[in-house]
Design a protein around this motif. Sequence first.
Motif, PDB file in Angstrom:
ATOM      1  N   MET A  56      17.885 -32.849 -27.057  1.00 45.86           N
ATOM      2  CA  MET A  56      18.310 -34.208 -27.408  1.00 45.86           C
ATOM      3  C   MET A  56      19.841 -34.310 -27.342  1.00 45.86           C
ATOM      4  SD  MET A  56      17.236 -36.380 -30.716  1.00 45.86           S
ATOM      5  CE  MET A  56      18.311 -36.369 -32.112  1.00 45.86           C
ATOM      6  N   ILE A  57      20.304 -35.364 -26.691  1.00 43.81           N
ATOM      7  CA  ILE A  57      21.751 -35.609 -26.606  1.00 43.81           C
ATOM      8  C   ILE A  57      22.052 -36.977 -27.221  1.00 43.81           C
ATOM      9  CG2 ILE A  57      23.729 -35.943 -25.065  1.00 43.81           C
ATOM     10  CD1 ILE A  57      22.323 -34.124 -23.032  1.00 43.81           C
ATOM     11  N   VAL A  58      23.004 -36.976 -28.156  1.00 45.63           N
ATOM     12  CA  VAL A  58      23.433 -38.230 -28.782  1.00 45.63           C
ATOM     13  C   VAL A  58      24.887 -38.478 -28.383  1.00 45.63           C
ATOM     14  CG1 VAL A  58      23.759 -39.483 -30.951  1.00 45.63           C
ATOM     15  CG2 VAL A  58      21.863 -37.846 -30.737  1.00 45.63           C
ATOM     16  N   ALA A  59      25.155 -39.636 -27.801  1.00 49.70           N
ATOM     17  CA  ALA A  59      26.514 -40.018 -27.376  1.00 49.70           C
ATOM     18  C   ALA A  59      27.058 -41.064 -28.343  1.00 49.70           C
ATOM     19  CB  ALA A  59      26.470 -40.597 -25.963  1.00 49.70           C
ATOM     20  N   ILE A  60      28.230 -40.779 -28.908  1.00 49.59           N
ATOM     21  CA  ILE A  60      28.847 -41.724 -29.832  1.00 49.59           C
ATOM     22  C   ILE A  60      30.245 -42.065 -29.329  1.00 49.59           C
ATOM     23  CG2 ILE A  60      29.515 -42.176 -32.230  1.00 49.59           C
ATOM     24  CD1 ILE A  60      27.640 -40.019 -33.143  1.00 49.59           C
ATOM     25  N   ASP A  61      30.476 -43.335 -29.065  1.00 54.48           N
ATOM     26  CA  ASP A  61      31.812 -43.761 -28.642  1.00 54.48           C
ATOM     27  C   ASP A  61      32.342 -44.822 -29.579  1.00 54.48           C
ATOM     28  OD1 ASP A  61      32.258 -42.276 -26.125  1.00 54.48           O
ATOM     29  OD2 ASP A  61      30.427 -43.314 -25.497  1.00 54.48           O
ATOM     30  N   GLY A  62      33.666 -45.001 -29.527  1.00 60.04           N
ATOM     31  CA  GLY A  62      34.265 -46.046 -30.344  1.00 60.04           C
ATOM     32  C   GLY A  62      35.760 -45.838 -30.438  1.00 60.04           C
ATOM     33  N   PRO A  63      36.465 -46.832 -30.961  1.00 61.35           N
ATOM     34  CA  PRO A  63      37.924 -46.748 -31.066  1.00 61.35           C
ATOM     35  C   PRO A  63      38.375 -45.786 -32.168  1.00 61.35           C
ATOM     36  CG  PRO A  63      37.158 -48.784 -32.060  1.00 61.35           C
ATOM     37  CD  PRO A  63      35.950 -48.121 -31.447  1.00 61.35           C
ATOM     38  N   LYS A 119      29.339 -35.752 -37.062  1.00 59.92           N
ATOM     39  CA  LYS A 119      29.121 -34.526 -37.819  1.00 59.92           C
ATOM     40  C   LYS A 119      27.821 -34.615 -38.623  1.00 59.92           C
ATOM     41  CE  LYS A 119      33.153 -32.943 -39.215  1.00 59.92           C
ATOM     42  NZ  LYS A 119      34.325 -33.014 -40.083  1.00 59.92           N
ATOM     43  N   ARG A 120      27.629 -35.748 -39.294  1.00 61.97           N
ATOM     44  CA  ARG A 120      26.437 -35.894 -40.143  1.00 61.97           C
ATOM     45  C   ARG A 120      25.152 -36.019 -39.324  1.00 61.97           C
ATOM     46  NH1 ARG A 120      27.459 -39.386 -45.543  1.00 61.97           N
ATOM     47  NH2 ARG A 120      25.225 -39.046 -45.614  1.00 61.97           N
ATOM     48  N   ILE A 121      25.251 -36.698 -38.205  1.00 61.75           N
ATOM     49  CA  ILE A 121      24.062 -36.818 -37.343  1.00 61.75           C
ATOM     50  C   ILE A 121      23.686 -35.446 -36.795  1.00 61.75           C
ATOM     51  CG2 ILE A 121      23.256 -37.736 -35.118  1.00 61.75           C
ATOM     52  CD1 ILE A 121      24.711 -40.323 -35.867  1.00 61.75           C
ATOM     53  N   HIS A 132      21.958 -33.545 -39.509  1.00 62.21           N
ATOM     54  CA  HIS A 132      20.638 -34.131 -39.781  1.00 62.21           C
ATOM     55  C   HIS A 132      19.592 -33.679 -38.762  1.00 62.21           C
ATOM     56  CE1 HIS A 132      17.913 -37.243 -41.352  1.00 62.21           C
ATOM     57  NE2 HIS A 132      17.642 -37.556 -40.106  1.00 62.21           N
ATOM     58  N   TYR A 133      19.953 -33.646 -37.491  1.00 67.53           N
ATOM     59  CA  TYR A 133      18.977 -33.308 -36.441  1.00 67.53           C
ATOM     60  C   TYR A 133      19.081 -31.854 -35.974  1.00 67.53           C
ATOM     61  CZ  TYR A 133      18.208 -38.361 -36.048  1.00 67.53           C
ATOM     62  OH  TYR A 133      17.923 -39.675 -36.311  1.00 67.53           O
ATOM     63  N   GLY A 134      19.996 -31.076 -36.553  1.00 61.46           N
ATOM     64  CA  GLY A 134      20.158 -29.678 -36.134  1.00 61.46           C
ATOM     65  C   GLY A 134      20.761 -29.532 -34.751  1.00 61.46           C
ATOM     66  N   ARG A 169      23.703 -27.594 -24.244  1.00 60.54           N
ATOM     67  CA  ARG A 169      23.298 -26.489 -25.137  1.00 60.54           C
ATOM     68  C   ARG A 169      21.819 -26.613 -25.486  1.00 60.54           C
ATOM     69  NH1 ARG A 169      27.966 -24.662 -29.329  1.00 60.54           N
ATOM     70  NH2 ARG A 169      29.542 -24.363 -27.750  1.00 60.54           N
ATOM     71  N   PRO A 170      21.138 -25.456 -25.584  1.00 56.38           N
ATOM     72  CA  PRO A 170      19.679 -25.497 -25.797  1.00 56.38           C
ATOM     73  C   PRO A 170      19.258 -26.230 -27.074  1.00 56.38           C
ATOM     74  CG  PRO A 170      20.530 -23.238 -25.899  1.00 56.38           C
ATOM     75  CD  PRO A 170      21.637 -24.085 -25.384  1.00 56.38           C
ATOM     76  N   GLU A 171      20.088 -26.184 -28.102  1.00 59.47           N
ATOM     77  CA  GLU A 171      19.690 -26.853 -29.354  1.00 59.47           C
ATOM     78  C   GLU A 171      19.928 -28.365 -29.311  1.00 59.47           C
ATOM     79  OE1 GLU A 171      22.390 -24.941 -28.859  1.00 59.47           O
ATOM     80  OE2 GLU A 171      23.872 -25.149 -30.470  1.00 59.47           O
ATOM     81  N   GLY A 172      20.552 -28.858 -28.233  1.00 59.55           N
ATOM     82  CA  GLY A 172      20.891 -30.280 -28.149  1.00 59.55           C
ATOM     83  C   GLY A 172      22.262 -30.516 -28.757  1.00 59.55           C
ATOM     84  N   ALA A 173      22.832 -31.703 -28.526  1.00 60.76           N
ATOM     85  CA  ALA A 173      24.207 -31.913 -28.970  1.00 60.76           C
ATOM     86  C   ALA A 173      24.533 -33.376 -29.254  1.00 60.76           C
ATOM     87  CB  ALA A 173      25.171 -31.390 -27.897  1.00 60.76           C
ATOM     88  N   VAL A 174      25.504 -33.529 -30.130  1.00 64.32           N
ATOM     89  CA  VAL A 174      26.128 -34.829 -30.382  1.00 64.32           C
ATOM     90  C   VAL A 174      27.556 -34.719 -29.875  1.00 64.32           C
ATOM     91  CG1 VAL A 174      26.875 -36.483 -32.134  1.00 64.32           C
ATOM     92  CG2 VAL A 174      24.821 -35.113 -32.528  1.00 64.32           C
ATOM     93  N   LEU A 175      27.980 -35.644 -29.032  1.00 65.12           N
ATOM     94  CA  LEU A 175      29.378 -35.675 -28.597  1.00 65.12           C
ATOM     95  C   LEU A 175      29.947 -37.017 -29.006  1.00 65.12           C
ATOM     96  CD1 LEU A 175      27.839 -33.772 -26.395  1.00 65.12           C
ATOM     97  CD2 LEU A 175      29.975 -33.988 -25.147  1.00 65.12           C
TER      98      LEU A 175
END
Length: 206
Positions: free
Chosen positions: A1-8, A18-20, A23-25, A104-110
């Motif tokens: 699972m990949i979570v993309a977070i953008d913003g100013p 960090k918290r997401i 939460h999802y490992g 990465r095998p565990e998935g990532a938030v960027l």
Amino acid sequence: MIVAIDGPAASGKGTLGKRIARHYGLAHLDTGLLYRAVAYQLIQAGKPLTDEAEAAIAARKLDVETLDDETLRGAEMGAAASKVAAFPGVRAALVQLQRAFAARPEGAVLDGRDIGTVICPDADAKLFVTASAEERANRRFKELASRGDPITFDEVLADIRARDERDTNRAVSPLRQAEDAALLDTTKMDIDAAFRAAVAIVDAAT
Ligand code: C5P
């Protein structure tokens, strides 16, 4: 699972990221640190922030494992980062590193400015986190003041506006909401409310 977070700047995307991730490992990469580290290396080497060739060399040498948060977090480095981040050579040098992290095998938030649009256009969930410039300045001011930074609120607000302007109007990978990203305006939310809203968005998308 990949979570993309953008913003100013100072929208809360870093804390949410960090918290997401927790939460999802998932692994978490604050991509702003990469641009901050490039600026830091130029400053350390006594090179001007306008030196695109040197900045691209510094970007190619970066290692995500050795980014030192403490040195890079200050307001000065944020402003310097947004200058080197406009160089196409710097952005190109950092693409593979960010995509490798996302794979990465565990998935990532960027989190960053161009994750949903350029780095991970196929992310499973995309969030665009924003808040009014005044509210973002307020949060950043409190954070910097608590670390003993003598900066004033007006200076923080001016820095945020200048960075918004540079990040939104640059030619390569400008800050913008991806078409398929969910908008999360945190102006009137505390971090817990923003986190719950973000989890609801990620759960609905995955
Ligand atoms: O998010 P942060 O404030 O740490 O980012 C510092 C600067 O790095 C931003 O103002 C922006 O110019 C740049 N940046 C970028 N693309 C990203 C992350 C950060 O251009 N993905």
